[in-house]
Design a protein around this motif. Structure first.
Motif, PDB file in Angstrom:
ATOM      1  N   TYR A   1       0.815  -1.212   0.000  1.00 49.24           N
ATOM      2  CA  TYR A   1       0.000   0.000   0.000  1.00 49.24           C
ATOM      3  C   TYR A   1       0.853   1.268   0.000  1.00 49.24           C
ATOM      4  CZ  TYR A   1      -4.028  -2.952   0.154  1.00 49.24           C
ATOM      5  OH  TYR A   1      -4.971  -3.894  -0.188  1.00 49.24           O
ATOM      6  N   HIS A   2       2.091   1.177   0.430  1.00 48.47           N
ATOM      7  CA  HIS A   2       3.019   2.285   0.172  1.00 48.47           C
ATOM      8  C   HIS A   2       3.252   2.419  -1.334  1.00 48.47           C
ATOM      9  CE1 HIS A   2       4.557   4.038   3.904  1.00 48.47           C
ATOM     10  NE2 HIS A   2       4.450   2.846   4.467  1.00 48.47           N
ATOM     11  N   ASP A   3       3.509   1.288  -1.997  1.00 47.67           N
ATOM     12  CA  ASP A   3       3.813   1.315  -3.428  1.00 47.67           C
ATOM     13  C   ASP A   3       2.631   1.774  -4.272  1.00 47.67           C
ATOM     14  OD1 ASP A   3       6.447   0.513  -3.217  1.00 47.67           O
ATOM     15  OD2 ASP A   3       5.992  -1.622  -3.440  1.00 47.67           O
ATOM     16  N   HIS A   4       1.410   1.453  -3.836  1.00 44.24           N
ATOM     17  CA  HIS A   4       0.222   1.725  -4.647  1.00 44.24           C
ATOM     18  C   HIS A   4      -0.618   2.866  -4.075  1.00 44.24           C
ATOM     19  CE1 HIS A   4       0.670  -1.822  -7.292  1.00 44.24           C
ATOM     20  NE2 HIS A   4       1.297  -2.324  -6.243  1.00 44.24           N
ATOM     21  N   ALA A   5      -0.016   3.650  -3.199  1.00 43.26           N
ATOM     22  CA  ALA A   5      -0.766   4.729  -2.553  1.00 43.26           C
ATOM     23  C   ALA A   5      -1.311   5.725  -3.561  1.00 43.26           C
ATOM     24  CB  ALA A   5       0.122   5.434  -1.522  1.00 43.26           C
ATOM     25  N   ALA A   6      -0.509   6.121  -4.526  1.00 46.76           N
ATOM     26  CA  ALA A   6      -0.946   7.162  -5.468  1.00 46.76           C
ATOM     27  C   ALA A   6      -2.147   6.705  -6.286  1.00 46.76           C
ATOM     28  CB  ALA A   6       0.210   7.555  -6.376  1.00 46.76           C
ATOM     29  N   GLU A   7      -2.080   5.494  -6.831  1.00 43.32           N
ATOM     30  CA  GLU A   7      -3.178   5.031  -7.693  1.00 43.32           C
ATOM     31  C   GLU A   7      -4.455   4.757  -6.917  1.00 43.32           C
ATOM     32  OE1 GLU A   7      -2.774   0.485  -8.740  1.00 43.32           O
ATOM     33  OE2 GLU A   7      -0.770   1.393  -8.657  1.00 43.32           O
ATOM     34  N   LEU A   8      -4.325   4.417  -5.616  1.00 42.66           N
ATOM     35  CA  LEU A   8      -5.507   4.150  -4.792  1.00 42.66           C
ATOM     36  C   LEU A   8      -5.944   5.382  -4.001  1.00 42.66           C
ATOM     37  CD1 LEU A   8      -4.468   0.629  -3.456  1.00 42.66           C
ATOM     38  CD2 LEU A   8      -6.242   1.123  -5.147  1.00 42.66           C
ATOM     39  N   HIS A   9      -5.209   6.475  -4.173  1.00 40.93           N
ATOM     40  CA  HIS A   9      -5.500   7.732  -3.469  1.00 40.93           C
ATOM     41  C   HIS A   9      -5.431   7.533  -1.944  1.00 40.93           C
ATOM     42  CE1 HIS A   9      -6.543   9.496  -7.293  1.00 40.93           C
ATOM     43  NE2 HIS A   9      -7.367   8.501  -7.520  1.00 40.93           N
ATOM     44  N   LEU A  10      -4.328   6.932  -1.509  1.00 38.84           N
ATOM     45  CA  LEU A  10      -4.075   6.704  -0.090  1.00 38.84           C
ATOM     46  C   LEU A  10      -2.938   7.612   0.371  1.00 38.84           C
ATOM     47  CD1 LEU A  10      -4.113   2.792  -0.050  1.00 38.84           C
ATOM     48  CD2 LEU A  10      -6.017   4.346   0.420  1.00 38.84           C
ATOM     49  N   ALA A  11      -3.046   8.087   1.593  1.00 38.37           N
ATOM     50  CA  ALA A  11      -1.986   8.891   2.197  1.00 38.37           C
ATOM     51  C   ALA A  11      -1.024   7.940   2.910  1.00 38.37           C
ATOM     52  CB  ALA A  11      -2.576   9.903   3.172  1.00 38.37           C
ATOM     53  N   SER A  12       0.119   7.698   2.324  1.00 35.79           N
ATOM     54  CA  SER A  12       1.037   6.692   2.865  1.00 35.79           C
ATOM     55  C   SER A  12       1.647   7.093   4.204  1.00 35.79           C
ATOM     56  CB  SER A  12       2.148   6.393   1.856  1.00 35.79           C
ATOM     57  OG  SER A  12       2.882   7.567   1.561  1.00 35.79           O
ATOM     58  N   ASP A  13       1.521   8.373   4.580  1.00 35.02           N
ATOM     59  CA  ASP A  13       1.992   8.801   5.893  1.00 35.02           C
ATOM     60  C   ASP A  13       0.852   8.822   6.912  1.00 35.02           C
ATOM     61  OD1 ASP A  13       0.671  10.889   4.658  1.00 35.02           O
ATOM     62  OD2 ASP A  13       2.039  12.448   5.382  1.00 35.02           O
ATOM     63  N   HIS A  14      -0.290   8.230   6.538  1.00 28.29           N
ATOM     64  CA  HIS A  14      -1.441   8.127   7.438  1.00 28.29           C
ATOM     65  C   HIS A  14      -1.944   6.684   7.418  1.00 28.29           C
ATOM     66  CE1 HIS A  14      -1.235  12.452   7.238  1.00 28.29           C
ATOM     67  NE2 HIS A  14      -2.326  12.621   7.958  1.00 28.29           N
ATOM     68  N   ILE A  15      -1.074   5.758   7.814  1.00 24.31           N
ATOM     69  CA  ILE A  15      -1.435   4.342   7.878  1.00 24.31           C
ATOM     70  C   ILE A  15      -1.462   3.918   9.333  1.00 24.31           C
ATOM     71  CG2 ILE A  15      -0.770   1.986   7.285  1.00 24.31           C
ATOM     72  CD1 ILE A  15       0.573   3.050   4.790  1.00 24.31           C
ATOM     73  N   ILE A  16      -2.612   3.375   9.767  1.00 26.36           N
ATOM     74  CA  ILE A  16      -2.722   2.847  11.118  1.00 26.36           C
ATOM     75  C   ILE A  16      -2.862   1.332  11.051  1.00 26.36           C
ATOM     76  CG2 ILE A  16      -5.240   3.268  11.188  1.00 26.36           C
ATOM     77  CD1 ILE A  16      -4.885   3.684  14.246  1.00 26.36           C
ATOM     78  N   LEU A  17      -2.097   0.636  11.873  1.00 29.46           N
ATOM     79  CA  LEU A  17      -2.182  -0.818  11.993  1.00 29.46           C
ATOM     80  C   LEU A  17      -3.046  -1.114  13.208  1.00 29.46           C
ATOM     81  CD1 LEU A  17      -1.164  -3.573  10.917  1.00 29.46           C
ATOM     82  CD2 LEU A  17       0.770  -3.347  12.500  1.00 29.46           C
ATOM     83  N   ALA A  18      -4.191  -1.762  12.987  1.00 25.75           N
ATOM     84  CA  ALA A  18      -5.168  -1.988  14.048  1.00 25.75           C
ATOM     85  C   ALA A  18      -5.321  -3.482  14.301  1.00 25.75           C
ATOM     86  CB  ALA A  18      -6.517  -1.381  13.668  1.00 25.75           C
ATOM     87  N   GLY A  19      -4.992  -3.923  15.513  1.00 24.25           N
ATOM     88  CA  GLY A  19      -5.042  -5.346  15.831  1.00 24.25           C
ATOM     89  C   GLY A  19      -5.943  -5.648  17.012  1.00 24.25           C
ATOM     90  N   PHE A  20      -6.631  -6.770  16.925  1.00 24.58           N
ATOM     91  CA  PHE A  20      -7.558  -7.216  17.960  1.00 24.58           C
ATOM     92  C   PHE A  20      -7.104  -8.564  18.500  1.00 24.58           C
ATOM     93  CE2 PHE A  20      -9.651  -4.344  15.157  1.00 24.58           C
ATOM     94  CZ  PHE A  20     -10.521  -3.600  15.951  1.00 24.58           C
ATOM     95  N   SER A  21      -6.955  -8.663  19.814  1.00 25.35           N
ATOM     96  CA  SER A  21      -6.627  -9.924  20.471  1.00 25.35           C
ATOM     97  C   SER A  21      -5.360 -10.540  19.871  1.00 25.35           C
ATOM     98  CB  SER A  21      -7.827 -10.878  20.372  1.00 25.35           C
ATOM     99  OG  SER A  21      -7.642 -12.014  21.162  1.00 25.35           O
ATOM    100  N   ALA A  22      -5.477 -11.735  19.231  1.00 22.61           N
ATOM    101  CA  ALA A  22      -4.300 -12.347  18.613  1.00 22.61           C
ATOM    102  C   ALA A  22      -3.741 -11.462  17.508  1.00 22.61           C
ATOM    103  CB  ALA A  22      -4.663 -13.727  18.057  1.00 22.61           C
ATOM    104  N   GLY A  23      -4.627 -10.806  16.768  1.00 23.74           N
ATOM    105  CA  GLY A  23      -4.164  -9.849  15.761  1.00 23.74           C
ATOM    106  C   GLY A  23      -3.440  -8.679  16.394  1.00 23.74           C
ATOM    107  N   GLY A  24      -3.852  -8.310  17.605  1.00 21.23           N
ATOM    108  CA  GLY A  24      -3.162  -7.263  18.352  1.00 21.23           C
ATOM    109  C   GLY A  24      -1.755  -7.671  18.731  1.00 21.23           C
ATOM    110  N   TYR A  25      -1.570  -8.962  19.003  1.00 16.36           N
ATOM    111  CA  TYR A  25      -0.228  -9.471  19.296  1.00 16.36           C
ATOM    112  C   TYR A  25       0.692  -9.268  18.099  1.00 16.36           C
ATOM    113  CZ  TYR A  25       3.372 -13.045  20.206  1.00 16.36           C
ATOM    114  OH  TYR A  25       4.554 -13.715  20.381  1.00 16.36           O
ATOM    115  N   LEU A  26       0.214  -9.646  16.918  1.00 16.77           N
ATOM    116  CA  LEU A  26       1.026  -9.460  15.717  1.00 16.77           C
ATOM    117  C   LEU A  26       1.274  -7.985  15.443  1.00 16.77           C
ATOM    118  CD1 LEU A  26      -0.526 -12.119  13.298  1.00 16.77           C
ATOM    119  CD2 LEU A  26       1.553 -12.307  14.686  1.00 16.77           C
ATOM    120  N   ALA A  27       0.238  -7.159  15.645  1.00 17.04           N
ATOM    121  CA  ALA A  27       0.394  -5.723  15.412  1.00 17.04           C
ATOM    122  C   ALA A  27       1.437  -5.126  16.348  1.00 17.04           C
ATOM    123  CB  ALA A  27      -0.950  -5.021  15.581  1.00 17.04           C
TER     124      ALA A  27
END
Length: 287
Positions: free
Chosen positions: A95-121
């Motif tokens: 998503y850093h690489d494809h930010a421009a074409e998807l209209h994403l702000a690459s300096d505004h990325i949040i990683l959100a994890g829940f429970s076991a996913g929170g462990y990985l995050a």
């Protein structure tokens, strides 16, 4: 809204993701850049909780974010670590690489994890700049960076009350020795929002407290909320993600535990925290 499922990466880094991308607002004449939420649902590494997947993506999308859910490695495929961390790095870099074409702000990325996913995050937030996450494919460190972390009732250390069985712990970390997230925090960790409940019967609140202590010691900007009570896996803590009567008909009131008006405030609080951190009012208006 466009909803797209695709597979990223190759070999051990291969991972399936689902992107929720709101349509551009035609009134504005030009597409807006959007923040991105990368969501890691829980499920104890046995499955990916759907209660913590699409409902979360839609909640972020309702606030103008793009969101992506990640089907990271589970124990059925072999040890989770370090492969799941490589997978997350693959997603972030994509998503850093494809930010421009998807209209994403690459300096505004949040990683959100829940429970076991929170462990990985949490582990990823600790280790994102580590050379170990550049393998098995070369991913430049700048493309592995996220700018915020959000954790909900996360597992933090495999020694802190979950899992109960040593065999389960081994199935998660395998031969990977760097698996206690609170012991791996550095000054490079991103700003963090974290919450849990004192009565969590599955993942003891000590996990959250240990990580909060480590973040504080390293002077990481942190917002934490510990609620007095509530079961594990509250998700949105609203009726939409509460278990219905049909789930456990022998105990028709059981699902009511997952509707907690006080805890449901977590998402509002997290978004307000992000708005301050990222100056989102200016971000939207000044495009």
């Amino acid at each position: 809204m466009q909803v797209t499922t695709q597979t990223l990466g190759t070999g051990p880094t291969q991972v399936t993701v689902t992107l929720y991308l709101p349509d551009a607002i035609a009134d504005f004449q030009h597409p807006q850049m959007r923040p991105l939420a990368i969501i890691l649902p829980g499920g104890g590494f046995d499955f990916h909780s759907q209660r913590e997947s699409e409902p979360m993506a839609l909640a972020y999308a309702a606030q103008g974010f793009a969101a992506v859910t990640v089907a990271y490695r589970l124990t059925a495929a072999g040890p989770v670590l370090p492969v799941a961390l490589w997978q997350i790095a693959t997603v972030v870099a994509y998503y850093h690489d494809h930010a421009a074409e998807l209209h994403l702000a690459s300096d505004h990325i949040i990683l959100a994890g829940f429970s076991a996913g929170g462990y990985l995050a949490a582990l990823y937030a600790d280790l994102w700049a580590d050379p170990a996450l550049a393998t098995p494919q070369i991913l430049p460190v700048a493309k592995r960076q996220v700018s915020a972390l959000a954790l909900a009732y996360p597992v933090i250390g495999l020694r802190l009350g979950w899992p109960k069985l040593a065999a389960k712990s081994r199935a998660i970390h395998g031969d990977f020795t760097r698996h206690e997230a609170d012991q791996l925090v550095t000054s490079q960790n991103p700003p963090t929002f974290i919450w849990a409940t004192q009565t969590d019967e599955t993942v003891p609140v000590q996990n959250t407290l240990a990580y909060l202590t480590a973040l504080t010691q390293h002077k990481i900007a942190t917002r934490a909320q510990i609620y007095e009570s509530g079961p594990h896996g509250l998700a949105l803590a609203r009726s939409q993600t509460a278990f219905p009567v049909s789930f456990r008909p022998t105990d028709p009131t059981w699902g009511e535990r997952y509707c907690r008006a006080d805890v449901a405030q977590w998402l509002t609080d997290e978004l307000a925290w992000l708005a301050r951190l990222w100056r989102l009012d200016a971000f939207w208006r000044e495009q």
